[in-house]
Write a protein that holds these residues in place. Sequence first.
Motif, short mmCIF file in Angstrom:
data_model
loop_
_atom_site.label_atom_id
_atom_site.label_comp_id
_atom_site.label_asym_id
_atom_site.label_seq_id
_atom_site.Cartn_x
_atom_site.Cartn_y
_atom_site.Cartn_z
N UNK A 26 1.13 -1.19 0.25
CA UNK A 26 0.07 -0.02 0.36
C UNK A 26 1.18 1.05 0.09
N UNK A 27 1.91 0.90 0.04
CA UNK A 27 3.10 2.48 0.25
C UNK A 27 2.94 2.90 -1.54
N UNK A 28 2.51 4.93 -0.79
CA UNK A 28 2.46 5.16 -1.72
C UNK A 28 1.42 5.45 -2.34
N UNK A 29 0.19 4.74 -2.03
CA UNK A 29 -1.07 5.17 -2.23
C UNK A 29 -2.00 6.16 -0.94
N UNK A 30 -2.84 6.79 -1.80
CA UNK A 30 -3.41 8.18 -1.54
C UNK A 30 -4.71 7.70 -0.84
N UNK A 31 -5.19 8.23 0.23
CA UNK A 31 -6.45 8.20 0.54
C UNK A 31 -7.19 9.24 1.06
N UNK A 32 -8.12 8.85 -0.04
CA UNK A 32 -9.47 10.59 0.27
C UNK A 32 -10.18 10.33 1.76
N UNK A 33 -9.99 10.88 2.29
CA UNK A 33 -10.65 10.63 3.87
C UNK A 33 -11.31 12.42 4.32
N UNK A 34 -12.22 12.41 4.80
CA UNK A 34 -12.86 12.41 5.54
C UNK A 34 -13.74 12.90 6.87
N UNK A 35 -12.58 13.90 8.40
CA UNK A 35 -13.98 13.89 9.93
C UNK A 35 -14.86 13.85 9.73
N UNK A 36 -15.20 13.08 10.48
CA UNK A 36 -16.26 12.48 10.80
C UNK A 36 -16.59 13.14 11.90
N UNK A 37 -15.57 13.00 13.22
CA UNK A 37 -15.79 13.25 14.56
C UNK A 37 -14.71 12.71 15.49
N UNK A 38 -13.79 13.71 16.60
CA UNK A 38 -12.93 13.50 17.38
C UNK A 38 -13.92 12.29 18.77
N UNK A 39 -12.68 11.33 18.58
CA UNK A 39 -13.65 10.78 19.71
C UNK A 39 -12.84 10.68 21.10
N UNK A 40 -11.86 11.10 21.09
CA UNK A 40 -10.64 11.46 22.29
C UNK A 40 -9.50 12.45 22.47
N UNK A 41 -8.70 12.37 22.90
CA UNK A 41 -7.30 13.44 22.64
C UNK A 41 -6.78 13.35 20.86
N UNK A 42 -6.97 11.75 21.04
CA UNK A 42 -6.05 11.32 20.36
C UNK A 42 -6.97 10.87 18.41
N UNK A 43 -7.60 10.46 19.04
CA UNK A 43 -8.29 9.32 17.56
C UNK A 43 -9.60 10.10 17.70
N UNK A 44 -10.05 10.27 15.46
CA UNK A 44 -10.68 10.19 15.25
C UNK A 44 -11.64 9.03 14.68
N UNK A 45 -13.10 9.77 13.75
CA UNK A 45 -13.42 8.79 13.16
C UNK A 45 -13.46 9.44 11.65
N UNK A 46 -13.22 8.93 10.77
CA UNK A 46 -12.55 9.12 8.62
C UNK A 46 -13.60 8.31 8.22
N UNK A 47 -14.59 9.06 7.58
CA UNK A 47 -14.81 8.54 6.28
C UNK A 47 -14.35 7.50 5.64
N UNK A 48 -13.47 6.73 4.83
CA UNK A 48 -13.12 6.57 4.33
C UNK A 48 -13.49 5.89 2.25
N UNK A 49 -12.84 5.64 1.38
CA UNK A 49 -12.86 5.15 0.34
C UNK A 49 -14.27 3.59 0.46
N UNK A 50 -13.01 2.82 1.69
CA UNK A 50 -13.82 1.78 2.44
C UNK A 50 -14.51 1.52 3.54
N UNK A 51 -15.15 2.84 3.60
CA UNK A 51 -15.99 2.84 5.08
C UNK A 51 -15.33 3.65 6.05
N UNK A 52 -16.12 3.38 6.87
CA UNK A 52 -15.83 4.10 8.76
C UNK A 52 -14.59 3.53 9.66
#
Length: 383
Positions: A26-52
């Motif tokens: 997968x190295x070099x591949x580009x993921x187009x994502x959208x930030x859906x929510x912040x779960x805690x200080x460091x963790x976030x929920x993302x929407x990716x082409x293959x699901x959340x």
Amino acid sequence: MRIAPNQAAVVLPPAAQASVVTPAQAIGAVLRVEVLAQLDLLRYKLRTPTGERIAESRTPLNVGDKLALQVVGGDDKRLLVDKMPTPAQQANTQLKTFLPKQLDASRLMALLPALAAKAEAPEGVAKLLEHLPKPSQLMQADTLQQAIKNSGLFYERGLAQGTLPPPEDLKRQILQLRDELKQKLGLDASNQTTTAGASHAAGKVEALQRATLPNALLKILAQSLPNSVLQLLGQELDGVLARMVSHQLLHAGDEKKQHQQWLMELPVQDRDGIDLLQIHISKDRRQASQQQPGFALWKVSLSLSLPDKGAVIATLSQQDERVHVQFHAEQADTHAWINQHCPALRQRLIDCGLQVGHVQAQRGLPHDDTLPKGASGLLQERA
């Protein structure tokens, strides 16, 4: 897996773990994502082409942001990704390469007196030095006001009003010297590679130190004035003009804003050299009301670094109809000297009819004080 500040780790779903989809593939591949929510200080929920997916990030992400993430590594459970610059950030990076590098005027003000001693130096060198303000001119309100008007910050405003700025205007003097230099060299100095000193960020309140010329350059000037030194002068002039323009852009369009700010740097010619006085003025009208439509809070910071006293930043502010004065001194002996004279300064302010709050001195310099975030970015390195 160690995550660097500009990286994030995207957790793979169980179905993809230890499967054909490996980090190496997968190295070099580009993921187009959208930030859906912040779960805690460091963790976030993302929407990716293959699901959340869940991602860990060391730097804050904003909900709603759409990001491009490039895979740079990982393991069988997580992909390590780098946040790629946005199109606007890429455009800014490319634009910077075409803009002149900005320099503060400390090196220029060290170079000018050395050049003025040479008979073959451009006439504009002596004229520029002649019109620099002296310390005595900054001790009175009317002459200080005039020095601020002649700082170069308002040069184009005078032209727009059909008024030629006075000969004392710093930007006018620098422009005239640069034009004279180009005619003397028979070339456009702006086409030369700028190597004179390091780029200096604009928009930062700080005390700028006096510069000294390298011994090698002083030896050259002791014998002759080669074109290479004049080209160096041209580079310094272009860098100082670029910095001056960046300071003008920092407050461009501020007339209708509730919070206005101006930042300028005045070379001040003393008996033993030229120092740079930085002046930061703030006018805040956000607390104005119908009963007091003209109400405004003013704040003025003066920053200076003297060879024998170190850096000093003095801030005069208005709050609750009282005037407050705060000094910050880099050196212990300078702090003690200022602190000793604070009572006398308080009394002088009272004698002027002012209501005075605190007048005090602190050891050490304050934290970085910058202009609004909208003024940063491209202007931080080049103008």
